[in-house]
Design a protein around this motif. Structure first.
Motif, PDB file in Angstrom:
ATOM      1  N   PRO A   1     -44.710 -96.141 -71.954  1.00 17.06           N
ATOM      2  CA  PRO A   1     -46.136 -95.908 -71.716  1.00 17.06           C
ATOM      3  C   PRO A   1     -46.782 -97.138 -71.087  1.00 17.06           C
ATOM      4  N   THR A   2     -47.830 -96.892 -70.337  1.00 16.80           N
ATOM      5  CA  THR A   2     -48.568 -97.990 -69.698  1.00 16.80           C
ATOM      6  C   THR A   2     -50.029 -97.909 -70.124  1.00 16.80           C
ATOM      7  N   GLY A   3     -50.756 -98.964 -69.878  1.00 11.59           N
ATOM      8  CA  GLY A   3     -52.182 -98.962 -70.155  1.00 11.59           C
ATOM      9  C   GLY A   3     -52.491 -98.725 -71.620  1.00 11.59           C
ATOM     10  N   LEU A   4     -53.576 -98.003 -71.885  1.00  9.64           N
ATOM     11  CA  LEU A   4     -54.031 -97.787 -73.253  1.00  9.64           C
ATOM     12  C   LEU A   4     -53.076 -96.926 -74.062  1.00  9.64           C
ATOM     13  N   SER A   5     -52.294 -96.074 -73.414  1.00 10.14           N
ATOM     14  CA  SER A   5     -51.388 -95.199 -74.173  1.00 10.14           C
ATOM     15  C   SER A   5     -50.336 -96.009 -74.926  1.00 10.14           C
ATOM     16  N   ARG A   6     -50.125 -97.280 -74.523  1.00  4.23           N
ATOM     17  CA  ARG A   6     -49.190 -98.132 -75.267  1.00  4.23           C
ATOM     18  C   ARG A   6     -49.678 -98.393 -76.678  1.00  4.23           C
ATOM     19  N   LEU A   7     -51.007 -98.292 -76.895  1.00  6.93           N
ATOM     20  CA  LEU A   7     -51.582 -98.586 -78.203  1.00  6.93           C
ATOM     21  C   LEU A   7     -51.434 -97.425 -79.177  1.00  6.93           C
ATOM     22  N   ILE A   8     -51.145 -96.234 -78.662  1.00  3.40           N
ATOM     23  CA  ILE A   8     -50.983 -95.055 -79.518  1.00  3.40           C
ATOM     24  C   ILE A   8     -49.591 -95.122 -80.153  1.00  3.40           C
ATOM     25  N   PRO A   9     -49.485 -94.932 -81.477  1.00  3.54           N
ATOM     26  CA  PRO A   9     -48.146 -94.938 -82.103  1.00  3.54           C
ATOM     27  C   PRO A   9     -47.243 -93.898 -81.442  1.00  3.54           C
ATOM     28  N   GLN A  10     -45.972 -94.267 -81.256  1.00  4.62           N
ATOM     29  CA  GLN A  10     -45.064 -93.402 -80.510  1.00  4.62           C
ATOM     30  C   GLN A  10     -44.999 -91.989 -81.083  1.00  4.62           C
ATOM     31  N   GLY A  11     -44.992 -91.862 -82.398  1.00  6.01           N
ATOM     32  CA  GLY A  11     -44.908 -90.543 -83.019  1.00  6.01           C
ATOM     33  C   GLY A  11     -46.083 -89.635 -82.703  1.00  6.01           C
TER      34      GLY A  11
ATOM     35  N   ARG B   1     -47.761 -89.863 -79.684  1.00  6.02           N
ATOM     36  CA  ARG B   1     -47.865 -89.696 -78.230  1.00  6.02           C
ATOM     37  C   ARG B   1     -47.196 -88.399 -77.792  1.00  6.02           C
ATOM     38  N   GLN B   2     -47.850 -87.669 -76.932  1.00  3.78           N
ATOM     39  CA  GLN B   2     -47.247 -86.468 -76.345  1.00  3.78           C
ATOM     40  C   GLN B   2     -46.830 -86.795 -74.911  1.00  3.78           C
ATOM     41  N   PRO B   3     -45.568 -86.529 -74.548  1.00  3.91           N
ATOM     42  CA  PRO B   3     -45.190 -86.731 -73.143  1.00  3.91           C
ATOM     43  C   PRO B   3     -46.098 -85.900 -72.243  1.00  3.91           C
ATOM     44  N   PRO B   4     -46.419 -86.421 -71.059  1.00  4.82           N
ATOM     45  CA  PRO B   4     -47.370 -85.745 -70.168  1.00  4.82           C
ATOM     46  C   PRO B   4     -46.760 -84.577 -69.394  1.00  4.82           C
ATOM     47  N   ARG B   5     -45.504 -84.249 -69.666  1.00  2.00           N
ATOM     48  CA  ARG B   5     -44.859 -83.138 -68.963  1.00  2.00           C
ATOM     49  C   ARG B   5     -43.840 -82.490 -69.896  1.00  2.00           C
ATOM     50  N   ALA B   6     -43.317 -81.356 -69.473  1.00  2.00           N
ATOM     51  CA  ALA B   6     -42.264 -80.691 -70.249  1.00  2.00           C
ATOM     52  C   ALA B   6     -41.046 -81.613 -70.318  1.00  2.00           C
ATOM     53  N   ILE B   7     -40.325 -81.579 -71.435  1.00  2.00           N
ATOM     54  CA  ILE B   7     -39.182 -82.486 -71.610  1.00  2.00           C
ATOM     55  C   ILE B   7     -37.875 -81.722 -71.821  1.00  2.00           C
ATOM     56  N   ASP B   8     -37.833 -80.489 -71.352  1.00  2.00           N
ATOM     57  CA  ASP B   8     -36.620 -79.674 -71.505  1.00  2.00           C
ATOM     58  C   ASP B   8     -35.414 -80.323 -70.819  1.00  2.00           C
ATOM     59  N   ASP B   9     -35.670 -81.045 -69.718  1.00  2.00           N
ATOM     60  CA  ASP B   9     -34.561 -81.712 -69.021  1.00  2.00           C
ATOM     61  C   ASP B   9     -33.978 -82.827 -69.884  1.00  2.00           C
ATOM     62  N   ILE B  10     -34.828 -83.486 -70.675  1.00  2.00           N
ATOM     63  CA  ILE B  10     -34.328 -84.543 -71.555  1.00  2.00           C
ATOM     64  C   ILE B  10     -33.537 -83.925 -72.708  1.00  2.00           C
TER      65      ILE B  10
ATOM     66  N   ARG C   1     -36.887 -90.131 -76.595  1.00  2.00           N
ATOM     67  CA  ARG C   1     -36.124 -90.549 -75.418  1.00  2.00           C
ATOM     68  C   ARG C   1     -37.018 -90.616 -74.185  1.00  2.00           C
ATOM     69  N   TYR C   2     -37.956 -89.681 -74.089  1.00  2.00           N
ATOM     70  CA  TYR C   2     -38.880 -89.702 -72.954  1.00  2.00           C
ATOM     71  C   TYR C   2     -39.557 -91.066 -72.871  1.00  2.00           C
ATOM     72  N   TRP C   3     -40.057 -91.567 -74.000  1.00  2.00           N
ATOM     73  CA  TRP C   3     -40.783 -92.841 -73.989  1.00  2.00           C
ATOM     74  C   TRP C   3     -39.856 -94.022 -73.741  1.00  2.00           C
ATOM     75  N   GLN C   4     -38.548 -93.870 -74.064  1.00  2.00           N
ATOM     76  CA  GLN C   4     -37.581 -94.914 -73.704  1.00  2.00           C
ATOM     77  C   GLN C   4     -37.368 -94.927 -72.190  1.00  2.00           C
ATOM     78  N   MET C   5     -37.281 -93.731 -71.607  1.00  2.00           N
ATOM     79  CA  MET C   5     -37.035 -93.613 -70.173  1.00  2.00           C
ATOM     80  C   MET C   5     -38.276 -93.958 -69.349  1.00  2.00           C
ATOM     81  N   TYR C   6     -39.446 -93.585 -69.875  1.00  2.00           N
ATOM     82  CA  TYR C   6     -40.714 -93.792 -69.171  1.00  2.00           C
ATOM     83  C   TYR C   6     -41.687 -94.494 -70.121  1.00  2.00           C
TER      84      TYR C   6
END
Length: 137
Positions: free
Chosen positions: A101-111, A113-122, A94-99
């Motif tokens: 990825p941009t730049g090179l991180s778009r090339l990393i498979p979603q599974g 990718r680590q969100p760059p912050r805590a996701i407890d709110d999500i 859900r984090y990646w749906q809401m935010y």
């Protein structure tokens, strides 16, 4: 004044996820707060929004948090426990749906990718959604 809203709460030892969502699914607020600030945050949100219900994950620290919240509230707040299984994995997607990825991180498979912050709110958002779904079924 806003219509009735639900407070989602993902309890943790160090940090907690907090989210406020209307019955219509409109998200008003979401934030990761330190465990020490959680009660004060909930109280502040209750003053700002007409919160009718607190939906909380049912894992590790939930029993202690339920007591803390009940003791801290001047007016009673209904607390409903929701099954928290797999919410962390879902929250990462859900984090990646809401935010997106941009730049090179778009090339990393979603599974991978680590969100760059805590996701407890999500997670808190997902808990509210699970509660709303359970009411429909």
């Amino acid at each position: 004044m806003h219509s009735t809203v639900i407070l989602g709460f993902d309890p943790g030892r160090d940090k907690c996820g907090v989210a406020v969502m209307g019955l219509d699914g409109n998200l008003s607020y979401h934030q990761v707060v330190s465990a020490a600030e959680a009660i004060a945050t909930i109280q502040a949100l209750r003053q700002k929004y007409r919160i009718s219900l607190l939906v909380m994950g049912d894992r590790t620290t939930s029993k202690q948090w339920q007591q803390k919240i009940s003791q801290a509230q001047l007016e009673p707040l209904t607390i409903v426990m929701v099954d928290e299984r797999n919410t962390t994995l879902e929250a990462r997607d859900r984090y990646w749906q809401m935010y997106p990825p941009t730049g090179l991180s778009r090339l990393i498979p979603q599974g991978m990718r680590q969100p760059p912050r805590a996701i407890d709110d999500i997670v808190a958002i997902l808990l509210i959604e699970r509660y709303l779904l359970s009411r429909k079924s």
